[in-house]
Motif scaffolding. Structure first.
Motif, PDB file in Angstrom:
ATOM      1  N   GLY A  82       0.772  -1.232   0.000  1.00 50.68           N
ATOM      2  CA  GLY A  82       0.000   0.000   0.000  1.00 50.68           C
ATOM      3  C   GLY A  82       0.803   1.281   0.000  1.00 50.68           C
ATOM      4  O   GLY A  82       0.239   2.372   0.124  1.00 50.68           O
ATOM      5  N   TRP A  83       2.115   1.209  -0.149  1.00 52.78           N
ATOM      6  CA  TRP A  83       2.952   2.402  -0.181  1.00 52.78           C
ATOM      7  C   TRP A  83       3.040   2.928  -1.609  1.00 52.78           C
ATOM      8  O   TRP A  83       3.420   2.210  -2.511  1.00 52.78           O
ATOM      9  CB  TRP A  83       4.340   2.093   0.371  1.00 52.78           C
ATOM     10  N   GLU A  84       2.681   4.189  -1.784  1.00 53.23           N
ATOM     11  CA  GLU A  84       2.677   4.819  -3.106  1.00 53.23           C
ATOM     12  C   GLU A  84       3.801   5.838  -3.204  1.00 53.23           C
ATOM     13  O   GLU A  84       4.014   6.627  -2.285  1.00 53.23           O
ATOM     14  CB  GLU A  84       1.338   5.525  -3.348  1.00 53.23           C
ATOM     15  N   GLU A  85       4.503   5.818  -4.330  1.00 56.76           N
ATOM     16  CA  GLU A  85       5.553   6.810  -4.559  1.00 56.76           C
ATOM     17  C   GLU A  85       4.909   8.180  -4.794  1.00 56.76           C
ATOM     18  O   GLU A  85       4.035   8.321  -5.632  1.00 56.76           O
ATOM     19  CB  GLU A  85       6.386   6.406  -5.774  1.00 56.76           C
ATOM     20  N   GLN A  86       5.365   9.177  -4.036  1.00 63.28           N
ATOM     21  CA  GLN A  86       4.805  10.521  -4.146  1.00 63.28           C
ATOM     22  C   GLN A  86       5.745  11.489  -4.858  1.00 63.28           C
ATOM     23  O   GLN A  86       5.300  12.331  -5.613  1.00 63.28           O
ATOM     24  CB  GLN A  86       4.478  11.085  -2.754  1.00 63.28           C
ATOM     25  N   ALA A  87       7.028  11.383  -4.572  1.00 57.84           N
ATOM     26  CA  ALA A  87       8.002  12.305  -5.168  1.00 57.84           C
ATOM     27  C   ALA A  87       9.351  11.616  -5.254  1.00 57.84           C
ATOM     28  O   ALA A  87       9.676  10.762  -4.445  1.00 57.84           O
ATOM     29  CB  ALA A  87       8.106  13.573  -4.321  1.00 57.84           C
ATOM     30  N   ARG A  88      10.116  12.024  -6.255  1.00 54.77           N
ATOM     31  CA  ARG A  88      11.458  11.464  -6.453  1.00 54.77           C
ATOM     32  C   ARG A  88      12.391  12.604  -6.834  1.00 54.77           C
ATOM     33  O   ARG A  88      12.111  13.389  -7.727  1.00 54.77           O
ATOM     34  CB  ARG A  88      11.431  10.415  -7.558  1.00 54.77           C
ATOM     35  N   GLU A  89      13.500  12.670  -6.112  1.00 55.24           N
ATOM     36  CA  GLU A  89      14.519  13.670  -6.428  1.00 55.24           C
ATOM     37  C   GLU A  89      15.883  13.036  -6.202  1.00 55.24           C
ATOM     38  O   GLU A  89      16.298  12.831  -5.062  1.00 55.24           O
ATOM     39  CB  GLU A  89      14.357  14.912  -5.552  1.00 55.24           C
TER      40      GLU A  89
END
Length: 113
Positions: A78-85
């Motif tokens: 249930g963990w969703e990727e929100q942002a990537r930097e």
């Protein structure tokens, strides 16, 4: 003859799927301190503070991020990727956000406020 090849192919596919499932889903354990965020069992905790854990983990990579199997486990839980930097990725589940920083053989997992 064709039927034997089909049965062999199906058996091989089931075996491969079973091995992938076992090695992927049983390689991670939920961390109570991090709202049940899955942590690799083979990762060795080398530093900890109030909000973060730093792990030595051979599969972590700054160039490639976390392994595909770890991404599958996160999504399944249930963990969703929100942002990537760069090497930093923020995952969220309900009201919780976790920042994962993957560097060469080093994994930092931090609970966001």
């Amino acid at each position: 003859m064709k039927r034997k090849k089909t049965i062999l192919l199906i058996a091989l596919l089931l075996l491969t799927s079973g091995i992938f499932y076992y090695t992927t889903f049983f390689s991670y354990q939920p961390s109570e301190e991090l709202s049940s965020f899955p942590i690799p069992k083979k990762a060795e905790l080398i530093e900890v503070n109030r909000h973060a854990g730093v792990y030595s983990w051979a599969s972590a990579s700054e160039e490639n991020g976390i392994p595909f199997g770890y991404e599958v486990v996160l999504k399944f839980n249930g963990w969703e990727e929100q942002a990537r930097e760069g090497a930093s990725v923020i995952y969220s589940k309900e009201d919780t956000q976790i920042n994962v920083i993957s560097q060469t053989e080093l994994l930092t997992v931090r609970k966001m406020k």
